[in-house]
Design a protein around this motif. Structure first.
Motif, short mmCIF file in Angstrom:
data_model
loop_
_atom_site.label_atom_id
_atom_site.label_comp_id
_atom_site.label_asym_id
_atom_site.label_seq_id
_atom_site.Cartn_x
_atom_site.Cartn_y
_atom_site.Cartn_z
N UNK A 254 0.87 -1.17 0.00
CA UNK A 254 0.00 0.00 0.00
C UNK A 254 0.92 1.23 0.00
N UNK A 255 0.97 1.90 -1.14
CA UNK A 255 1.94 2.99 -1.32
C UNK A 255 1.24 4.34 -1.32
N UNK A 256 1.62 5.21 -0.41
CA UNK A 256 1.08 6.57 -0.43
C UNK A 256 2.15 7.60 -0.12
N UNK A 257 2.07 8.73 -0.77
CA UNK A 257 2.96 9.84 -0.45
C UNK A 257 2.08 11.02 -0.07
N UNK B 47 -3.08 -0.22 10.19
CA UNK B 47 -2.19 0.32 9.15
C UNK B 47 -1.57 1.60 9.69
N UNK B 48 -0.63 1.40 10.61
CA UNK B 48 -0.15 2.54 11.40
C UNK B 48 0.72 3.50 10.61
N UNK B 49 1.22 3.09 9.45
CA UNK B 49 2.00 4.04 8.64
C UNK B 49 1.09 4.81 7.68
N UNK B 50 0.41 4.07 6.81
CA UNK B 50 -0.46 4.75 5.83
C UNK B 50 -1.64 5.42 6.54
N UNK B 51 -2.21 4.74 7.50
CA UNK B 51 -3.35 5.31 8.23
C UNK B 51 -2.96 6.59 8.94
N UNK C 226 -10.39 4.90 7.17
CA UNK C 226 -9.12 4.18 7.01
C UNK C 226 -9.06 3.04 8.03
N UNK C 227 -7.89 2.63 8.38
CA UNK C 227 -7.72 1.53 9.35
C UNK C 227 -6.46 1.85 10.12
N UNK C 228 -6.47 3.00 10.78
CA UNK C 228 -5.21 3.48 11.36
C UNK C 228 -4.84 2.78 12.65
N UNK C 229 -5.75 1.94 13.15
CA UNK C 229 -5.38 1.15 14.33
C UNK C 229 -4.47 -0.02 13.95
N UNK D 46 -14.84 13.92 10.99
CA UNK D 46 -15.04 12.67 11.71
C UNK D 46 -14.09 11.63 11.10
N UNK D 47 -13.83 10.60 11.85
CA UNK D 47 -12.98 9.51 11.36
C UNK D 47 -13.64 8.18 11.70
N UNK D 48 -13.67 7.24 10.74
CA UNK D 48 -14.16 5.88 10.98
C UNK D 48 -13.11 4.88 10.50
N UNK D 49 -12.93 3.82 11.25
CA UNK D 49 -12.18 2.70 10.70
C UNK D 49 -13.03 2.06 9.60
#
Ligand code: IPM
Ligand code: MN
Length: 358
Positions: free
Chosen positions: A156-159, A198-202, A193-196, A223-226
């Motif tokens: 999963x690549x993001x800049x 995917x701690x880098x991309x999230x 997202x899924x920041x819990x 607001x934010x949702x997983x």
């Protein structure tokens, strides 16, 4: 000035639904005195099977000169899955840098939703799916293929730039919708997202969202949702959502759910948008090529008509777009169902009715 539009009917029922969309556009053009010209391309399975060619560099160059692209569907039972999807659809999204995939989730009156007790006022939001990054970039690889020790990765690549430009579009759209309707203004813009895990991309998406929101859009509720929770709320409380923004793969998955709650693939439309100056966007129904319905005049063209409506709106013809939407609404009220073969009308009759009401 004339709007120059490239038309790719594509495979299966693609050409059938695109034909109805063009019928509707022509009706709107007549009524609102809009000039449009259409240039048809034969990209798709048939050409690939005959010549081995999908699309070449010079044809992509040609497409970049149009004001918009209108696409039916790609995919054919005799072509290995992935070839046309990657070689045509994804290639165009990437090469034309269509970094936004805008997918409205709107339940129209008279359209059945599988969600018990939910009404049109409860299901009226948009998903902005980032469209050029993430797992779709194709980073990764496989080693020891075919052995018990095979390893495969897909990254999963993001800049920051890719995230920021997507968020910018989302915040701007939210601002616009809030001005349009106080009902929208009461709701937040939601990052999914899924920041819990995917701690880098999230984390990148979350910080970028918070920073841009706080700095440039302090008046907008955030607001934010997983992603897993968002799936649940789309079904249980779709009325909580207005503008949702998410990364590519999550957006792919959750917009199929969105399509279902708004009445199915027969009505779900989307735009692959390059919002930059001179950018060329591509509009398409979300459903596939539906080989089993091909040539029977039973497929629902409403999603393709909706895509045409989004396209003309993006070209600045807002009055024509509004008239198309009104005619779509009136037609949907007359249809027995939005499912292929059960509409109580043929494909062409649906198109005729929408065009006639304009
Ligand atoms: C979509 C489709 C495509 C995607 C496929 C056909 C490559 O599912 O437009 O949502 O994954 O983006
Ligand atoms: Mn998809």
């Amino acid at each position: 000035m004339s709007h120059h539009i490239a038309v790719i009917g594509g495979d299966g029922t693609g050409p059938e639904v695109v034909r109805e969309g063009l019928k509707v556009l022509n009706a709107a053009a007549g009524k609102f005195n809009i000039k449009m010209d259409f240039h048809h391309y034969d990209f798709g399975a048939e050409r690939y099977l005959k010549t081995g060619k999908i699309i070449d560099e010079s044809e992509i160059g040609e497409l970049k000169k149009f004001n918009a692209i209108y696409l039916g569907a790609v995919g054919h039972p005799e072509v290995k899955p992935g070839i046309l999807e990657q070689g045509l659809l994804l290639r165009l999204r990437f090469e034309l840098d269509q970094y936004i995939n805008l997918r409205p989730v709107k339940l129209y009156p008279g359209v059945d939703t599988p969600l018990k007790d939910k009404k049109p006022e409860d299901i009226d939001f948009v998903v902005i799916r980032e469209n050029t990054g993430g797992i779709y970039t194709g980073h990764g690889g496989a080693t020891r293929v075919g052995t018990q020790d095979e390893i495969a990765t897909q990254l999963m690549v993001y800049d920051r730039r890719t995230v920021d430009r997507c968020l910018r579009y989302a915040f701007e759209l939210k601002k616009k919708r809030n001005r349009l309707n106080p009902k929208y203004a009461a709701k937040p813009i939601t990052l999914i997202h899924k920041r819990n895990v995917l701690t880098y991309c999230g984390d990148l998406w979350y910080r970028a969202f918070e920073e841009m929101g706080e700095k440039d859009y302090p008046e907008l509720k955030r607001d934010y949702n997983h992603i897993d929770a968002a799936n649940m709320w789309f079904v249980k409380n779709p009325e909580w959502f207005d503008v949702c923004v998410t990364e590519n793969l999550f957006g792919d998955i959750i917009t199929d759910l969105g399509a279902m709650i708004q009445g199915g693939l027969g009505v779900a439309s989307g735009g692959n948008i390059n919002p930059d100056k001179g950018g060329v966007s591509m509009f398409e129904p979300m459903g596939g090529s539906a080989p089993k319905y091909t040539g029977q005049n039973v497929i629902n063209p409403m999603a393709a008509i909706g895509a045409a409506m989004m396209m003309i709106d993006s070209l600045g013809e807002t009055k024509a777009a509004a008239a198309i939407e009104k005619a779509m609404e009136a037609t949907m009220l007359k249809m027995k169902s939005q499912s292929a073969g059960k509409m109580g009308m043929s494909t062409t009759e649906v198109g005729d009715m929408v065009a006639g009401l304009i």
